[in-house]
Design an enzyme around this catalytic site. Structure first.
Site, PDB file in Angstrom:
ATOM      1  N   ASP A  44       0.844  -1.199   0.000  1.00  0.00           N
ATOM      2  CA  ASP A  44       0.000   0.000   0.000  1.00  0.00           C
ATOM      3  C   ASP A  44       0.882   1.253   0.000  1.00  0.00           C
ATOM      4  OD1 ASP A  44       0.898  -0.085   2.607  1.00  0.00           O
ATOM      5  OD2 ASP A  44      -1.076   0.130   3.533  1.00  0.00           O
ATOM      6  N   SER A  45       2.208   1.058   0.040  1.00  0.00           N
ATOM      7  CA  SER A  45       3.141   2.166  -0.197  1.00  0.00           C
ATOM      8  C   SER A  45       2.860   2.805  -1.549  1.00  0.00           C
ATOM      9  CB  SER A  45       4.591   1.667  -0.145  1.00  0.00           C
ATOM     10  OG  SER A  45       4.754   0.525  -0.957  1.00  0.00           O
ATOM     11  N   ASP A  83      -1.127  -6.290  -0.483  1.00  0.00           N
ATOM     12  CA  ASP A  83      -1.281  -5.626   0.817  1.00  0.00           C
ATOM     13  C   ASP A  83      -2.751  -5.298   1.073  1.00  0.00           C
ATOM     14  OD1 ASP A  83       0.153  -4.856   3.012  1.00  0.00           O
ATOM     15  OD2 ASP A  83       1.094  -3.120   2.060  1.00  0.00           O
ATOM     16  N   LYS A 113      -0.989  -9.482   2.795  1.00  0.00           N
ATOM     17  CA  LYS A 113      -0.229  -8.989   3.955  1.00  0.00           C
ATOM     18  C   LYS A 113      -1.110  -8.015   4.731  1.00  0.00           C
ATOM     19  CE  LYS A 113       3.150  -5.735   3.772  1.00  0.00           C
ATOM     20  NZ  LYS A 113       2.587  -4.723   4.707  1.00  0.00           N
ATOM     21  N   GLU A 115      -1.055  -5.493   8.552  1.00  0.00           N
ATOM     22  CA  GLU A 115      -0.195  -4.921   9.592  1.00  0.00           C
ATOM     23  C   GLU A 115      -0.770  -5.174  10.982  1.00  0.00           C
ATOM     24  OE1 GLU A 115       0.480  -0.739   8.793  1.00  0.00           O
ATOM     25  OE2 GLU A 115       1.200  -1.146   6.763  1.00  0.00           O
ATOM     26  N   GLU A 182       9.656  -4.251  10.258  1.00  0.00           N
ATOM     27  CA  GLU A 182      10.022  -2.951   9.682  1.00  0.00           C
ATOM     28  C   GLU A 182      10.586  -2.015  10.747  1.00  0.00           C
ATOM     29  OE1 GLU A 182       7.211  -1.142   7.001  1.00  0.00           O
ATOM     30  OE2 GLU A 182       8.314   0.755   6.975  1.00  0.00           O
TER      31      GLU A 182
HETATM   32  O1  KIV Z   1       3.540  -1.111   1.658  1.00  0.00           O
HETATM   33  C1  KIV Z   1       4.710  -1.534   1.587  1.00  0.00           C
HETATM   34  O2  KIV Z   1       5.432  -1.337   0.610  1.00  0.00           O
HETATM   35  C2  KIV Z   1       5.221  -2.298   2.711  1.00  0.00           C
HETATM   36  C3  KIV Z   1       6.679  -2.648   2.718  1.00  0.00           C
HETATM   37  C4  KIV Z   1       7.470  -1.443   3.015  1.00  0.00           C
HETATM   38  C5  KIV Z   1       6.979  -3.773   3.611  1.00  0.00           C
HETATM   39  O3  KIV Z   1       4.485  -2.618   3.602  1.00  0.00           O
END
Ligand code: KIV
Length: 275
Positions: A44-45, A83, A113, A115, A182
């Site tokens: 989600d970056s 994500d 993924k 968090e 992280e």
């Molecule tokens: O969103 C993302 O790119 C991440 C990575 C930095 C692990 O969660």
């Protein structure tokens, strides 16, 4: 051959490192896949590096599905992890399973993924029970930026280090197949890696993790808004791109592009008849 969660497990058992990068589009995923990356995270970056937001909080399920679809097409061998965006799994366990299913069914990734540690273990269990592999993510979890009061290194105090060790054990217990660590001290990441049986994927967590991940725009020098201390720049593509754009603009302005080799031809007889 397509990598799976077993590939990740086997790598940890065989003491082999796991390489991961983020990607958000077909062409980049294909380049990484050709380079034989083990896994690609559609993070989600993307909210920050692709969409220009200040943080990841505004990213939607639709944004994620759109980009996961593109990456899944380009990644023939790499394991693709999608994500789960902010508020797609926090509200309820049912909602988390539903949204994880959407990333798999509509996006085409092989794992998701999310968090958090102890607070999301019910979600991890339920999603795993629905046969969807889950990668956990603890330490500096960017979706909690407001709660943390900024993007800060986590796990430096004794209490916080203890909490992170417990969180890692909890997500393993809940069924996660791997966990991202992280922005935590390298020695703590090493201790966590030695204390759990699932692979740890580090970002700002030192070389003791089972694998590493970086945001690709950071490692290629394409994102200049902010570069974290843990990023190693493998190229300066940002500068190279700007130079190429400048050269193109110059060529257009002085009519040296397009030249003879870039044009389609027609016989003068035909053209003369049109005048
Ligand atoms: O969103 C993302 O790119 C991440 C990575 C930095 C692990 O969660």
């Amino acid at each position: 051959m397509k990598n799976t969660v077993s590939t990740f497990r086997n790598k940890k058992s065989n003491n082999e490192k796991i390489s991961m990068l983020t990607a958000y589009d077909y062409s980049t995923a294909k380049l990484m896949d050709n380079a034989q990356i083990d896994g690609i995270l559609v993070g989600d970056s993307l909210g920050m590096v692709m969409l220009g937001y200040d943080d990841t909080l505004s990213v939607t399920m639709e944004d994620m599905i759109h980009h996961i679809k593109a990456v899944s097409k380009g990644a023939k061998n790499a394991l693709v992890v999608g994500d789960m965006p902010f508020m797609s799994y926090q509200v309820s366990v049912e909602n988390a399973v539903y949204n994880a299913g959407r990333l798999i069914k509509e996006g085409g990734c092989q794992a998701v993924k999310l968090e958090g540690g102890a607070t999301v273990c019910n979600q991890i269990k339920a999603i795993t029970n629905a046969s969807i592999p889950v990668m956990a993510h603890i330490g500096l979890t960017p979706q909690s930026v407001n709660a943390f009061g900024g993007f800060k290194v986590q796990g430096k105090s004794e209490d916080d280090a203890k909490r992170l060790l417990q969180e890692a054990k909890a997500v393993e217990q809940a069924g996660a197949f791997a966990v991202v660590l992280e922005c935590i001290p390298a020695k703590l990441a090493q201790l966590i890696t030695d204390s759990i049986s699932i692979p740890t994927i580090g970002i700002g967590a030192g070389a003791g993790c089972d694998g590493q991940i970086l945001v690709y725009q950071d490692m290629l020098g394409m994102y200049s808004d902010f570069t974290p201390k843990f990023v190693k720049k493998y190229s300066n593509l940002g500068k190279m791109m700007t130079n190429a754009f400048k050269e193109y603009i110059k060529d257009v302005n002085n009519s040296s592009f397009p030249s003879d080799e870039h044009i389609f031809k027609i016989s003068d007889d035909i053209i003369n008849k049109l005048y």
